[in-house]
Write an enzyme that holds these catalytic residues in place. Sequence first.
Site, mmCIF file in Angstrom:
data_model
loop_
_atom_site.group_PDB
_atom_site.id
_atom_site.type_symbol
_atom_site.label_atom_id
_atom_site.label_comp_id
_atom_site.label_asym_id
_atom_site.label_seq_id
_atom_site.Cartn_x
_atom_site.Cartn_y
_atom_site.Cartn_z
ATOM 1 N N HIS A 54 0.802 -1.229 0.000
ATOM 2 C CA HIS A 54 0.000 0.000 0.000
ATOM 3 C C HIS A 54 0.832 1.275 0.000
ATOM 4 O O HIS A 54 0.424 2.290 0.561
ATOM 5 C CB HIS A 54 -0.945 -0.001 1.204
ATOM 6 C CG HIS A 54 -2.075 -0.977 1.061
ATOM 7 N ND1 HIS A 54 -2.881 -1.052 -0.051
ATOM 8 C CD2 HIS A 54 -2.539 -1.945 1.904
ATOM 9 C CE1 HIS A 54 -3.790 -1.999 0.110
ATOM 10 N NE2 HIS A 54 -3.597 -2.567 1.278
ATOM 11 N N ARG A 79 6.057 -6.014 3.522
ATOM 12 C CA ARG A 79 4.736 -6.559 3.227
ATOM 13 C C ARG A 79 4.639 -6.608 1.717
ATOM 14 O O ARG A 79 4.672 -5.560 1.044
ATOM 15 C CB ARG A 79 3.617 -5.704 3.805
ATOM 16 C CG ARG A 79 2.251 -6.195 3.274
ATOM 17 C CD ARG A 79 1.083 -5.735 4.081
ATOM 18 N NE ARG A 79 0.807 -4.308 3.942
ATOM 19 C CZ ARG A 79 -0.214 -3.698 4.544
ATOM 20 N NH1 ARG A 79 -1.031 -4.394 5.317
ATOM 21 N NH2 ARG A 79 -0.409 -2.414 4.395
ATOM 22 N N GLU A 155 -7.042 -10.974 7.912
ATOM 23 C CA GLU A 155 -7.722 -9.679 7.803
ATOM 24 C C GLU A 155 -9.057 -9.785 7.070
ATOM 25 O O GLU A 155 -9.523 -8.808 6.495
ATOM 26 C CB GLU A 155 -6.796 -8.630 7.174
ATOM 27 C CG GLU A 155 -6.159 -9.024 5.861
ATOM 28 C CD GLU A 155 -5.256 -7.936 5.271
ATOM 29 O OE1 GLU A 155 -5.264 -6.793 5.736
ATOM 30 O OE2 GLU A 155 -4.552 -8.254 4.301
ATOM 31 N N ASP A 181 -9.117 -3.955 6.925
ATOM 32 C CA ASP A 181 -9.694 -4.942 6.000
ATOM 33 C C ASP A 181 -10.623 -5.895 6.727
ATOM 34 O O ASP A 181 -11.643 -6.319 6.155
ATOM 35 C CB ASP A 181 -8.581 -5.711 5.269
ATOM 36 C CG ASP A 181 -8.102 -4.941 4.043
ATOM 37 O OD1 ASP A 181 -8.955 -4.472 3.268
ATOM 38 O OD2 ASP A 181 -6.874 -4.790 3.879
HETATM 39 C C1 3PY Z 1 -5.479 -3.335 7.500
HETATM 40 O O1 3PY Z 1 -5.876 -2.691 8.476
HETATM 41 O O2 3PY Z 1 -6.239 -3.904 6.699
HETATM 42 C C2 3PY Z 1 -4.044 -3.474 7.265
HETATM 43 O O3 3PY Z 1 -3.662 -4.118 6.322
HETATM 44 C C3 3PY Z 1 -3.114 -2.803 8.224
HETATM 45 O O4 3PY Z 1 -1.777 -2.977 7.899
HETATM 46 MG MG MG Z 2 -5.097 -4.804 4.962
#
Ligand code: 3PY
Ligand code: MG
Length: 276
Positions: A54, A79, A155, A181
């Site tokens: 991101h 990541r 997530e 997410d």
């Molecule tokens: C989220 O909050 O979805 C993330 O990926 C945080 O790193």
């Molecule tokens: Mg995320």
Amino acid sequence: MDSFRSKKIATNPVTEKLRGGQPCVGSWLTLCSPVAAESMANMGWDWLVVDVQHSPVGFETMLNCFRAIQLGGAVPLARVPWNETIWIQRTLDAGALGLVVPMVNSRADAEATVSNMRYATRGQRSYTTSRVAAYLDADYRTWADDNLAVIVMIETIQAVEQAEAILSVDGVVGCFIGPNDLALSMGITMKETGPGTEHEAAMLHVLEAAKKVGRAAGKHCFTAGEVSMRIGQGFQFLALASDGAFLAKAAQAELNAVDFAGTASASAQDLSGKLY
Ligand code: 3PY
Ligand code: MG
């Protein structure tokens, strides 16, 4: 010149701490700046994640961030944008000592992650000498299989339901909850998260599953207060905000404090300190 040579790395302190049940605290790098990465690394974080999912970071800048993190004394992690062979294998070759892999929703997803992070016969990672091999006090091939931090992101609510199956995959070191997410997948806003909510219960379910199978649970936290609370709950792999968020928060607070009428007085402290 010997004094300038970095010490050889024997083990991965992040993997070691997570396997040993200890907390380790890091942050996220979204500014795409090796200079910011070096500055952050010198502060004492256990690890720093270059966010390739991101942020608009380019591959070579990511690699230079790894160098800067290592020089500053933290463990370089990344990541990756997705749970895909090409991203995982190239990022490891560039010198990440572990990966946070997004959207791992099933046992099969977790098995694919581990397989891409391990050489045959334990996995399907293709061999080259990783950039970090020169800094290791070991053969990279066997070292990597045993020491890379394999962190799968939980997530989505589907992943929460599968947490035990995901986390028990051989080779997974821990998981990392993405609160945003997760909320999206539950059809709720971030205002509907926090103590007493289903979102919080889902995160605690992941923690319980991780404890049951002897893996570390982690979460992206908003404040130092949250990191401290999560450590108390038993979470171990804790990210505190990001370089971009820290910059924005501090800069906004200073700008907000300017008295444009020019009537406020300045203390001695106001008239000294760091400009750079
Ligand atoms: C989220 O909050 O979805 C993330 O990926 C945080 O790193
Ligand atoms: Mg995320």
